[in-house]
Design a protein around this motif. Sequence first.
Motif, mmCIF file in Angstrom:
data_model
loop_
_atom_site.group_PDB
_atom_site.id
_atom_site.type_symbol
_atom_site.label_atom_id
_atom_site.label_comp_id
_atom_site.label_asym_id
_atom_site.label_seq_id
_atom_site.Cartn_x
_atom_site.Cartn_y
_atom_site.Cartn_z
ATOM 1 N N ASN A 104 28.474 50.574 66.311
ATOM 2 C CA ASN A 104 29.984 50.204 66.453
ATOM 3 C C ASN A 104 30.909 50.514 65.065
ATOM 4 O O ASN A 104 31.530 49.505 64.494
ATOM 5 C CB ASN A 104 30.043 48.710 66.834
ATOM 6 N N PRO A 105 30.797 51.744 64.589
ATOM 7 C CA PRO A 105 31.498 52.030 63.383
ATOM 8 C C PRO A 105 32.910 51.840 63.644
ATOM 9 O O PRO A 105 33.507 52.378 64.621
ATOM 10 C CB PRO A 105 30.950 53.533 62.875
ATOM 11 N N PHE A 106 33.807 51.911 62.512
ATOM 12 C CA PHE A 106 35.084 52.273 62.568
ATOM 13 C C PHE A 106 35.038 53.891 62.625
ATOM 14 O O PHE A 106 34.329 54.545 62.135
ATOM 15 C CB PHE A 106 35.887 51.867 61.073
ATOM 16 N N LYS A 107 36.016 54.414 63.195
ATOM 17 C CA LYS A 107 36.008 55.923 63.586
ATOM 18 C C LYS A 107 37.323 56.685 63.110
ATOM 19 O O LYS A 107 38.462 55.950 63.321
ATOM 20 C CB LYS A 107 35.678 56.057 64.933
ATOM 21 N N ALA A 108 37.325 57.653 62.708
ATOM 22 C CA ALA A 108 38.392 58.452 62.469
ATOM 23 C C ALA A 108 38.077 60.138 62.200
ATOM 24 O O ALA A 108 36.754 60.471 62.460
ATOM 25 C CB ALA A 108 38.894 58.596 60.969
ATOM 26 N N LYS A 109 38.903 61.099 62.371
ATOM 27 C CA LYS A 109 38.664 62.472 62.217
ATOM 28 C C LYS A 109 39.261 62.947 61.014
ATOM 29 O O LYS A 109 40.142 62.451 60.400
ATOM 30 C CB LYS A 109 39.550 63.072 63.312
ATOM 31 N N VAL A 110 38.640 64.059 60.410
ATOM 32 C CA VAL A 110 39.096 64.564 59.166
ATOM 33 C C VAL A 110 40.572 65.023 59.364
ATOM 34 O O VAL A 110 41.054 65.740 60.501
ATOM 35 C CB VAL A 110 38.308 65.839 58.870
ATOM 36 N N GLY A 111 41.508 64.517 58.653
ATOM 37 C CA GLY A 111 42.857 64.756 58.489
ATOM 38 C C GLY A 111 43.692 63.695 58.781
ATOM 39 O O GLY A 111 44.694 63.518 58.903
ATOM 40 N N ASP A 112 42.946 62.389 59.297
ATOM 41 C CA ASP A 112 43.579 61.341 59.866
ATOM 42 C C ASP A 112 43.863 60.551 58.638
ATOM 43 O O ASP A 112 43.262 60.450 57.371
ATOM 44 C CB ASP A 112 42.406 60.430 60.577
ATOM 45 N N ARG A 113 44.998 59.763 58.802
ATOM 46 C CA ARG A 113 45.588 58.934 57.777
ATOM 47 C C ARG A 113 44.951 57.542 58.323
ATOM 48 O O ARG A 113 45.313 57.130 59.552
ATOM 49 C CB ARG A 113 47.140 58.707 57.731
#
Length: 367
Positions: free
Chosen positions: A249-258
């Motif tokens: 259940n990690p926090f998630k983001a994409k490359v380029g996200d703020r």
Amino acid sequence: MAYLKSSDSKLQWNGIKVMASSIVGDLAKVRNESTVHEKQTMKEEAYPEETAILAKAPDVPPPITRNYPVKLLVNLEVIVKELPIDDSYTYEYWTFQESVPGPMIRARVGDIMQVKLVNRDQSGMMHNLDFHAVLGPGGGAPLLNCGKDETKVAQFRLTYPGLYIYHCAVDPVSVHISNGMFGLLLVEPDKGLQAVDKEYYLMQAEVYTEDNPITVDSRCLPQSIDKLMDERPNYVVFNGRQGSHLENNPFKAKVGDRVRFYVGNAGPALVSSFHIIGTIFDKVWKDGSLLNQPQLGLQTVMIPSGSSAVVELDAVVPGNFTLVDHSITRIEKGCVAFLQVVGETKDPYLYCSEEGPSPCPGCKIHP
């Protein structure tokens, strides 16, 4: 109600219950003595009403899009609930809205926040709310003292933008906070906050338990008053339990996200050295102050007990990034979480090797 194991702890816990009963009795006397406190009359303002959207961690309520103040209706219930504290044990939390931390509230500076608190705790324990964003005695707590099955309503004008802690402040305050009665209130500036790609709600807190359940057929760990008074927590956790945001259940983001984290430290005792391994905080609003200009390029943020910080970072390299309290022994007590970033980096020289990564076996921070 989970009782304590040792005879000394039982005596201490009984003392707390007697103290709570005494508070209820004293409060009844105060309510009947008009000379003690002047009644604070609620005044109706010509503001439109809006029901607050409450979000449970790690979610965040949506950004404020209006450019005018409202009467913001915040409805909270106190409910005792047994929740997992790790993969083996549970803990009987005193919750707001059945979650630890309590829900995040989002408002705008100038709003009149009308709080309705309902106490569903059937033990007879009194509860209330102290908002660090509120100007007035007790942060509003004396207006919201609730006995069993009582409902209290009070309203407060929000005059300072910032990220603020709220918590129960019934004596002994440390018992109520360490039992899960805390959350965050975000008061946006009148011009709002700059849009970002991801927002997350994160709170650090300590849990003080006996080493074993009361009975062999129980998984529920009772609170240890001895350890609480000595500030020796068994657990230091993010969002209510050990392992709340690991691989499953990690926090998630994409490359380029703020990415923006709203981070609070409920305590009740320890100072947090908040750090995300493998990142640099591009902007940090320390102590939750949104009136000040952010600090730039920080590695670790000190967050005292009862305070907060707003941190922003850019996700520029894919992989797993580890959130910790850099008082690093607390990793062993559960204070670790992951931010998972997917995609491809635009700069291959930011992080490269001829060989691939080889994490150490069983490592808690480099999955």
